[in-house]
Design a protein around this motif. Structure first.
Motif, PDB file in Angstrom:
ATOM      1  N   ASP A  40       0.805  -1.216   0.000  1.00  0.00           N
ATOM      2  CA  ASP A  40       0.000   0.000   0.000  1.00  0.00           C
ATOM      3  C   ASP A  40       0.841   1.270   0.000  1.00  0.00           C
ATOM      4  N   TRP A  41       2.119   1.159   0.340  1.00  0.00           N
ATOM      5  CA  TRP A  41       2.977   2.344   0.420  1.00  0.00           C
ATOM      6  C   TRP A  41       3.957   2.417  -0.747  1.00  0.00           C
ATOM      7  N   ASP A  42       3.769   1.552  -1.737  1.00  0.00           N
ATOM      8  CA  ASP A  42       4.642   1.543  -2.913  1.00  0.00           C
ATOM      9  C   ASP A  42       3.975   2.356  -4.021  1.00  0.00           C
ATOM     10  N   PHE A  43       4.498   3.587  -4.258  1.00  0.00           N
ATOM     11  CA  PHE A  43       3.924   4.478  -5.258  1.00  0.00           C
ATOM     12  C   PHE A  43       4.819   4.581  -6.495  1.00  0.00           C
ATOM     13  N   SER A  44       5.608   3.544  -6.763  1.00  0.00           N
ATOM     14  CA  SER A  44       6.598   3.608  -7.829  1.00  0.00           C
ATOM     15  C   SER A  44       6.005   3.373  -9.211  1.00  0.00           C
ATOM     16  N   CYS A  45       4.767   2.885  -9.299  1.00  0.00           N
ATOM     17  CA  CYS A  45       4.179   2.575 -10.605  1.00  0.00           C
ATOM     18  C   CYS A  45       2.687   2.908 -10.600  1.00  0.00           C
ATOM     19  N   ILE A  46       2.273   3.767 -11.526  1.00  0.00           N
ATOM     20  CA  ILE A  46       0.857   4.108 -11.674  1.00  0.00           C
ATOM     21  C   ILE A  46       0.230   3.172 -12.703  1.00  0.00           C
ATOM     22  N   GLU A  47      -0.925   2.639 -12.362  1.00  0.00           N
ATOM     23  CA  GLU A  47      -1.626   1.698 -13.230  1.00  0.00           C
ATOM     24  C   GLU A  47      -2.944   2.313 -13.702  1.00  0.00           C
ATOM     25  N   ILE A  48      -3.279   2.113 -14.980  1.00  0.00           N
ATOM     26  CA  ILE A  48      -4.527   2.617 -15.552  1.00  0.00           C
ATOM     27  C   ILE A  48      -5.361   1.434 -16.024  1.00  0.00           C
ATOM     28  N   LEU A  49      -6.601   1.361 -15.531  1.00  0.00           N
ATOM     29  CA  LEU A  49      -7.548   0.334 -15.946  1.00  0.00           C
ATOM     30  C   LEU A  49      -8.727   0.997 -16.639  1.00  0.00           C
ATOM     31  N   LEU A  50      -9.175   0.428 -17.770  1.00  0.00           N
ATOM     32  CA  LEU A  50     -10.313   0.949 -18.507  1.00  0.00           C
ATOM     33  C   LEU A  50     -11.502   0.006 -18.364  1.00  0.00           C
ATOM     34  N   MET A  51     -12.696   0.583 -18.225  1.00  0.00           N
ATOM     35  CA  MET A  51     -13.911  -0.217 -18.121  1.00  0.00           C
ATOM     36  C   MET A  51     -14.354  -0.665 -19.511  1.00  0.00           C
ATOM     37  N   MET A  52     -14.631  -1.953 -19.648  1.00  0.00           N
ATOM     38  CA  MET A  52     -15.124  -2.522 -20.900  1.00  0.00           C
ATOM     39  C   MET A  52     -16.495  -3.131 -20.657  1.00  0.00           C
ATOM     40  N   GLU A  53     -17.354  -3.051 -21.672  1.00  0.00           N
ATOM     41  CA  GLU A  53     -18.691  -3.627 -21.573  1.00  0.00           C
ATOM     42  C   GLU A  53     -18.909  -4.583 -22.740  1.00  0.00           C
ATOM     43  N   ASP A  54     -19.393  -5.794 -22.420  1.00  0.00           N
ATOM     44  CA  ASP A  54     -19.613  -6.819 -23.433  1.00  0.00           C
ATOM     45  C   ASP A  54     -20.845  -7.631 -23.046  1.00  0.00           C
ATOM     46  N   ASP A  55     -21.908  -7.540 -23.862  1.00  0.00           N
ATOM     47  CA  ASP A  55     -23.147  -8.277 -23.591  1.00  0.00           C
ATOM     48  C   ASP A  55     -23.660  -7.991 -22.175  1.00  0.00           C
ATOM     49  N   ASN A  56     -23.706  -6.709 -21.854  1.00  0.00           N
ATOM     50  CA  ASN A  56     -24.208  -6.242 -20.557  1.00  0.00           C
ATOM     51  C   ASN A  56     -23.332  -6.664 -19.386  1.00  0.00           C
ATOM     52  N   ASN A  57     -22.146  -7.180 -19.674  1.00  0.00           N
ATOM     53  CA  ASN A  57     -21.190  -7.509 -18.618  1.00  0.00           C
ATOM     54  C   ASN A  57     -20.110  -6.425 -18.575  1.00  0.00           C
ATOM     55  N   THR A  58     -19.672  -6.109 -17.366  1.00  0.00           N
ATOM     56  CA  THR A  58     -18.650  -5.087 -17.176  1.00  0.00           C
ATOM     57  C   THR A  58     -17.379  -5.732 -16.644  1.00  0.00           C
ATOM     58  N   TYR A  59     -16.261  -5.430 -17.290  1.00  0.00           N
ATOM     59  CA  TYR A  59     -14.972  -5.907 -16.795  1.00  0.00           C
ATOM     60  C   TYR A  59     -13.943  -4.805 -17.000  1.00  0.00           C
ATOM     61  N   TRP A  60     -12.778  -4.969 -16.366  1.00  0.00           N
ATOM     62  CA  TRP A  60     -11.753  -3.919 -16.360  1.00  0.00           C
ATOM     63  C   TRP A  60     -10.496  -4.444 -17.030  1.00  0.00           C
ATOM     64  N   ASN A  61      -9.998  -3.674 -17.988  1.00  0.00           N
ATOM     65  CA  ASN A  61      -8.849  -4.058 -18.786  1.00  0.00           C
ATOM     66  C   ASN A  61      -7.677  -3.127 -18.491  1.00  0.00           C
ATOM     67  N   LYS A  62      -6.509  -3.697 -18.224  1.00  0.00           N
ATOM     68  CA  LYS A  62      -5.332  -2.882 -17.940  1.00  0.00           C
ATOM     69  C   LYS A  62      -4.876  -2.181 -19.210  1.00  0.00           C
ATOM     70  N   LYS A  63      -4.786  -0.850 -19.132  1.00  0.00           N
ATOM     71  CA  LYS A  63      -4.364  -0.048 -20.280  1.00  0.00           C
ATOM     72  C   LYS A  63      -2.861   0.118 -20.315  1.00  0.00           C
ATOM     73  N   SER A  64      -2.275   0.537 -19.196  1.00  0.00           N
ATOM     74  CA  SER A  64      -0.837   0.762 -19.171  1.00  0.00           C
ATOM     75  C   SER A  64      -0.342   0.915 -17.748  1.00  0.00           C
ATOM     76  N   ASN A  65       0.961   0.769 -17.592  1.00  0.00           N
ATOM     77  CA  ASN A  65       1.676   1.052 -16.355  1.00  0.00           C
ATOM     78  C   ASN A  65       2.676   2.170 -16.614  1.00  0.00           C
ATOM     79  N   ILE A  66       2.780   3.100 -15.686  1.00  0.00           N
ATOM     80  CA  ILE A  66       3.707   4.218 -15.824  1.00  0.00           C
ATOM     81  C   ILE A  66       4.657   4.205 -14.642  1.00  0.00           C
ATOM     82  N   ASP A  67       5.946   4.057 -14.924  1.00  0.00           N
ATOM     83  CA  ASP A  67       6.936   4.109 -13.854  1.00  0.00           C
ATOM     84  C   ASP A  67       7.098   5.541 -13.369  1.00  0.00           C
TER      85      ASP A  67
END
Length: 394
Positions: free
Chosen positions: A283-310
């Motif tokens: 919880d105290w490791d801020f060395s990498c920022i992660e971006i997740l995008l919401m995806m929708e498929d047949d009324n289902n919602t899931y989260w896809n990793k877009k990128s990591n930023i050091d």
């Protein structure tokens, strides 16, 4: 316009493609231009629809006791700043953003303190278009509930526009009686909407989705595609993290479950919801920022990793990067550089402590090219300064 050989429709089409700075100059050409740019809602919507592919904005809030607001926006590749000159006497406590317009909300009551029984809650509201520097005061909102006891209040607000171009302010309200320890609130959800012209109507609707206590703070609410979203975390009746949404057309609430990851803020990217957090080992490791995008498929919602930023973190200086949001149309990440040891613990005055923290610095990072532009708000808090070594390592 009498001597103009171009049709009115063509003139409107040309003006709607101009940048904001040019529009401000064109207001002085003639009365037709002035009325069109400052008052014509259809022109404003057309201008926003065309220009939003080239510009983007994000609302920043600074200050502890005395709050200050800035609208950062990009005109092509340039980053600029609009300082929102809100008089301190207005005590604006909520600023919400929708399609480049702002909703400013100020309570008449000192809601952070005890309210006496018999009081009514009254709010002053303004709609601000910062690009043309126009502010419009709405009729004051009086909550249709008279306090039968001494109480304190919790509020959450949203601001958006429906498909028929009606502006709406949604208000989540909880009134806690001081007599029963503040445990059982009286809950109300109100919608304040534009009826036509200068008229606004207030009505109460059903909301069985959440409590104001569950909703998170800054950088966690936004408007997207006819819905206003808040990030929330349920603690008391079963733990869970989710997004609450309010549909400006149907005026109903709903929820979206969030993944079990470290989330710092919620933003918009490529016209979808993006979660910004950290993918460190703890919880105290801020060395990498992660971006997740919401995806929708047949009324289902899931989260896809877009990128990591050091992140370039200065451990000795207790420095870390705090992701604020996405310049969603260009795919750039806006980051605040947090220098935590700048806080002077010897000063008990929060305003003075804010000054000790120094000038706020930010980074705009291109997610494709990895180019980084470093900039700061000036000490006068009314402009920004781009660092000369923006592309260098920090």
């Amino acid at each position: 316009m009498e001597d103009c050989r171009l049709s009115t429709d063509l003139v409107v089409d040309i003006l709607s493609r101009l940048p904001v700075k040019s529009l401000m100059r064109f207001k002085c050409v003639c009365k037709f231009f002035y009325d069109l740019i400052t008052s014509d809602r259809h022109f404003m919507d057309t201008h926003y629809g065309i220009r939003k592919a080239k510009t983007d904005c994000v609302l920043l809030e600074a200050g502890l006791v005395v709050r200050e607001y800035y609208l950062l926006y990009k005109e092509s590749s340039e980053i600029e700043c609009i300082y929102l000159d809100i008089p301190p006497t207005t005590r604006v406590q909520w600023v919400k953003c929708c399609q480049g317009m702002l909703c400013l909300i100020s309570p008449r009551n000192e809601i952070t303190y005890k309210l006496d029984h018999g009081d009514y809650l009254i709010y002053d509201i303004w709609i601000c278009n910062p690009s043309i520097k126009k502010v419009k005061a709405l009729p004051s909102l009086t909550v249709p509930y008279r306090l039968p006891y001494d109480a304190f209040v919790r509020n959450e607000f949203g601001f958006g526009i429906s498909n028929d171009m009606t502006l709406k302010v949604v208000m989540l309200l909880e009134i806690y009686s001081l007599d029963d320890g503040g445990r059982i609130p009286h809950q109300m959800t109100l919608v304040y909407s534009q009826v036509g012209g200068e008229s606004w109507s207030l009505r109460q609707i059903n909301n069985s989705v959440t409590s104001c206590c569950d909703i998170e703070g800054a950088n966690n609410d936004f408007y997207l595609k006819g819905r206003y979203y808040w990030r929330a975390e349920r603690v008391y009746d079963g733990y869970g993290r989710y997004l609450i949404w309010f549909d400006m057309n149907c005026e109903v609430f709903g929820t979206i479950e969030l993944p079990v990851v470290s989330i710092y803020s919620v933003s918009i990217m490529n016209e979808t919801i993006a979660l910004l957090g950290y993918s460190g080992k703890d919880d105290w490791d801020f060395s990498c920022i992660e971006i997740l995008l919401m995806m929708e498929d047949d009324n289902n919602t899931y989260w896809n990793k877009k990128s990591n930023i050091d992140c370039v973190v200065n451990v000795d200086n207790n420095e870390s990067w705090r992701p604020i949001g996405i310049w969603n149309l260009d795919g750039e990440l806006l980051v605040f550089i947090d220098h935590r040891n700048d806080w002077d613990s010897d000063h008990s005055d929060p305003d003075h402590a804010h000054d000790v923290r120094g000038v706020p610095y930010f980074i705009s990072l291109d997610l494709v090219t990895q180019e980084r532009k470093m900039f700061s708000l000036s000490k006068q808090r009314k402009s920004i300064t781009i660092a000369s070594n923006s592309t260098a390592d920090f």
